[in-house]
Design an enzyme around this catalytic site. Structure first.
Site, short mmCIF file in Angstrom:
data_model
loop_
_atom_site.label_atom_id
_atom_site.label_comp_id
_atom_site.label_asym_id
_atom_site.label_seq_id
_atom_site.Cartn_x
_atom_site.Cartn_y
_atom_site.Cartn_z
N ASP A 109 19.46 -10.79 -11.31
CA ASP A 109 20.17 -11.71 -10.46
C ASP A 109 19.95 -13.14 -11.97
O ASP A 109 19.79 -14.41 -11.94
CB ASP A 109 18.63 -12.43 -9.82
CG ASP A 109 20.09 -13.62 -8.53
OD1 ASP A 109 20.91 -14.29 -8.83
OD2 ASP A 109 18.89 -14.54 -8.24
N VAL A 146 7.61 -25.62 -5.58
CA VAL A 146 7.41 -25.07 -7.05
C VAL A 146 6.96 -26.68 -6.84
O VAL A 146 7.21 -28.11 -7.21
CB VAL A 146 8.34 -24.84 -8.18
CG1 VAL A 146 8.09 -24.55 -8.97
CG2 VAL A 146 9.45 -23.50 -8.00
N LEU A 161 8.08 -30.00 -7.94
CA LEU A 161 8.74 -30.18 -9.58
C LEU A 161 10.50 -29.55 -8.66
O LEU A 161 11.59 -29.42 -9.33
CB LEU A 161 8.57 -28.56 -10.23
CG LEU A 161 7.40 -28.52 -10.78
CD1 LEU A 161 7.00 -28.12 -12.23
CD2 LEU A 161 7.43 -30.00 -11.55
N GLY A 162 9.95 -28.67 -7.56
CA GLY A 162 11.89 -28.71 -6.75
C GLY A 162 11.00 -27.98 -5.31
O GLY A 162 9.80 -27.37 -5.44
N LYS A 174 4.96 -21.46 -7.73
CA LYS A 174 5.89 -20.83 -6.36
C LYS A 174 5.62 -21.15 -5.39
O LYS A 174 3.96 -19.89 -5.53
CB LYS A 174 6.69 -19.45 -7.52
CG LYS A 174 7.66 -19.98 -6.15
CD LYS A 174 8.59 -17.93 -6.37
CE LYS A 174 9.09 -18.36 -7.33
NZ LYS A 174 10.06 -17.04 -7.01
N GLY A 224 13.56 -24.73 -2.30
CA GLY A 224 14.87 -23.73 -2.81
C GLY A 224 14.58 -23.03 -1.41
O GLY A 224 13.62 -23.34 -0.73
N GLY A 225 15.64 -21.79 -0.89
CA GLY A 225 15.33 -21.26 0.16
C GLY A 225 13.88 -20.27 0.64
O GLY A 225 13.78 -19.35 1.00
N PHE A 226 13.01 -19.72 -0.98
CA PHE A 226 11.80 -19.47 -1.14
C PHE A 226 10.87 -20.16 -0.49
O PHE A 226 10.08 -19.53 -0.03
CB PHE A 226 11.95 -18.59 -2.36
CG PHE A 226 11.93 -20.05 -3.73
CD1 PHE A 226 10.46 -20.77 -4.01
CD2 PHE A 226 12.91 -20.22 -4.49
CE1 PHE A 226 10.82 -21.15 -5.08
CE2 PHE A 226 12.82 -21.25 -5.35
CZ PHE A 226 11.76 -21.53 -5.20
N GLY A 227 10.86 -21.30 -1.09
CA GLY A 227 9.68 -22.48 -0.31
C GLY A 227 10.05 -23.64 -1.81
O GLY A 227 10.46 -23.75 -1.45
#
Length: 671
Positions: free
Chosen positions: A482, A371, A363-364, A386, A366-369
């Protein structure tokens, strides 16, 4: 005689301090040491769940995720070659499972442990101050849970700690018999045991011994280390105990305690302690029976004693092995000791749900890993998973924070956490699947869609409702830290749901929050947060105000000016438009049809929420009342937004503009 302070009920910490100052206690008495054969008339500073029950000091009461502290009521002006001994009982919630243990502590102040966390932090430290040399803390821990993060050797050990829970020396709980053989002890056996701690100021040598109750002090100590406490502790200190529970809990009781700051501790009166042990037995809510060792004067044959000892050692070994197997299985399945309210998943289930984490299910990222979309095989439910990579900026602390906080929350405008898993170095969170993705992608053109005014206004009201729940209506206060469009997800009916609680912190109503560093996203960060690093409800309200403007205007919080390439704050851009008489021209041009009154309300309320002065911002409950039109938004001019708390006019304006009562908090440790 020593002045008595009744401890039959737990008093607030501040009240105890006041009582102590009014008590005519001499420093000479404190510096000569003390001996308590029971605590019904002990002068103590108590906080957390600690209390006096009968004649015993109960550091914890069996509740999960709790912390208890107890200090001697006076500060010691100096300690040199000190000595202490105490008798304790740990009664676990299950016969072979409990947590987390207790510790004898020497610390610089009586307030030094007030920010401490339960579970693996043992009520001594929190995730931010652990390991800091400024802690000025010495402890002897009796730990009943193995934590590899702190280098614990097993789930049943004694350790010597200085400013951290990574022990400078530790050993499996037990004692050395007169013939030199090691005899293990189970700290959670429910039996009374005695500890001795002796420190020589000349050699800087500390010895720690443990033995069953009524046994003599072992000739060979369990632990022996060189520690220069003069370089660690200040000249004036408090002595006492800390204890904590996790998901697994125990009742931690101190039966008797003797301490001498400048010599050998006075011996305890075992006859008197027997009565205290009976009190513990009666007050033990779990019904566990405290088992005393052999009583003086009893006559038991040598063969029976030998049989009992062998049987006890065998049972202890079986318990240790069973506990080891249990913890190993728990680590494999990801069932951490986190009180999160959510079920856990196996890695195998999540891999099957995503076709082996196929790129087709992505799905997408980012900096965390990354999804992934997943379909749970048993329930046929669509989920979002996630998958946090080992190199992620979102580390273990954020992962646990999200599990702990979001797992308990239930609100229609919050993303629902369904569970979690851990596989080797990978961390995985499982959420409800949001088919319409993030609001950020819709607002700023990553998707070839737009959202009409009806749904935008509904999203704003929904996120306001979710924030009101977090700030005012849940059992604790949650500061999200956040809030932004990319953390708002859209369900199948285009309702907004706030997610990503990795930076969130919680605290009790009426108390301060404790955060540790500047967190959030530029453009949404309140001025006082950027300047002072203080996170409050008001800093969340500021971010929500920027979010409202972003939804109404379709512009990012910080956007580069086309004419000169300089960055422009969205709040400044809207204020300039208002002052030039063209406020509604800031509404997203993609919105061909919108309700003018609602748009004006959103723009002005967004600016009020993002006021530079925290006390001028409305609380989220008042924001909700403005949005649903239960309360009319006060009539204020754009000039009000440029006022500071030092302006003479500010006090007059603030009277006609309801504000949020902020709780400014120093940043010192997360929840």
């Amino acid at each position: 005689t020593h002045p008595a302070i009744p401890e039959t009920t737990m008093l607030p910490h501040s009240l105890l301090l006041c009582l102590l100052f009014l008590t005519p206690t001499s420093a000479s008495y404190a510096n000569d040491g003390f001996a308590y054969d029971g605590f019904s008339h002990a002068m103590l500073l108590i906080d957390g769940v600690a209390s006096i029950a009968g004649r015993a000091l109960m550091l914890t009461d069996g509740a999960a995720q709790s912390v208890g502290h107890a200090y001697y009521g006076s500060r010691f002006d100096s300690i040199s070659s000190f000595s202490t001994t105490f008798v304790f009982i740990i009664t676990p919630s299950y016969s072979d499972l409990g947590g987390y243990g207790l510790a004898f502590t020497i610390s610089a102040t009586a307030d030094s442990l007030l920010d401490a966390l339960p579970s693996q932090y043992m009520g001594i430290f929190n995730s931010q101050n652990i390991g800091n040399v400024t802690n000025h803390l010495f402890a002897v821990e009796l730990d009943t849970i193995r934590n590899s993060e702190f280098g614990d050797i097993d789930a049943n050990h004694v350790g010597i700690d200085v400013n951290t829970l990574v022990s400078i020396n530790s050993h499996t709980a037990g004692y050395y018999t007169p013939n030199g053989t090691f005899s293990p002890l189970s700290l959670i056996s429910g039996k009374p045991m005695q500890v001795w701690v002796d420190y020589d100021d000349n050699s800087h040598h500390v010895n720690v011994s443990l033995a069953p109750y009524l046994e003599e002090k072992p000739q060979r100590p369990l632990l022996s280390s060189t520690v220069n406490l003069t370089s660690i502790l200040p000249s004036s200190v408090y002595v006492g105990f800390a204890s904590a529970t996790g998901t697994l809990s125990s009742i931690h009781s101190i039966i008797g305690w003797s301490f001498n700051p400048n010599g050998e501790a006075k011996p305890l009166n075992y006859s008197a302690l027997s009565g205290v042990i009976q009190d513990v037995r009666r007050n033990d809510q779990s019904g566990s029976q405290v088992q005393l060792g052999a009583q003086s004067g009893s006559h038991i044959s040598g063969g029976v004693i030998t049989t009992v000892v062998i049987l006890s050692v065998f049972i202890t070994i079986v318990i240790i092995i069973a506990l080891y197997v249990y913890m190993k299985k728990a680590r494999k399945s990801g069932e951490w000791e986190i009180d999160c309210g959510s079920s856990s998943f196996t890695y195998k289930d999540l891999a099957a749900a995503t076709n082996g984490f196929s790129d087709r299910m992505l799905l997408g990222k980012g900096g965390f890993g990354k999804v992934y979309k997943g379909l749970l095989q048993n329930s046929k439910q669509d989920v979002a998973i996630k998958r946090v990579s080992p190199e992620s900026k979102q580390g273990m602390k954020e992962f646990i924070a999200e599990i702990t906080i979001l797992g308990h929350l239930r609100h229609r405008n919050l993303v629902q956490l369904l569970g979690y898993s851990r596989h080797k170095s990978e961390l995985l969170l499982v959420y409800d699947y949001m088919p319409n993705g993030s609001l950020d992608r819709v607002l700023h053109g990553q998707d070839k869609r737009t959202v009409d005014w009806f749904h935008r206004f509904n999203i704003i009201k929904g996120i306001a409702s979710g924030l009101c729940y977090l700030h005012e209506d849940w059992e604790k206060v949650v500061i999200h830290r956040d809030i932004k469009a990319s953390n708002v997800l859209l369900d199948n009916e285009m309702n907004g749901r706030l997610g990503d609680f990795g930076l969130a912190r919680l605290h009790n109503h009426g108390t301060d929050a404790h955060t540790t560093h500047l967190a959030g996203t530029w453009g949404y960060i309140a001025p006082e947060l950027a300047r002072l690093g203080r996170a409050t409800k008001a800093t969340d309200v500021f971010a929500f105000g920027v979010f409202m403007l972003e939804v109404a205007c379709g512009r990012r919080p910080i956007q580069v000016n086309d004419s000169d390439g300089e960055p422009v704050l969205l709040t400044d851009w809207v204020v300039d438009a208002w002052e030039s008489g063209s406020l509604l021209k800031t509404v997203d041009p993609k919105l061909e049809d919108y309700v003018r009154e609602e748009a004006e309300l959103v723009l002005k309320l967004g600016l009020l929420c993002s006021h530079p002065v925290p006390s001028a911002r409305p609380c989220m409950r008042l924001v909700m009342q403005y949005l649903v039109k239960d309360v009319l938004l006060p009539d204020f001019q754009s000039s009000f937004l440029s006022l500071t708390s030092r302006d003479e006019e500010f006090g007059q304006h603030i009277l006609s503009c309801p504000s949020v009562a902020t709780t400014i908090t120093g940043l010192s440790g997360g929840r």
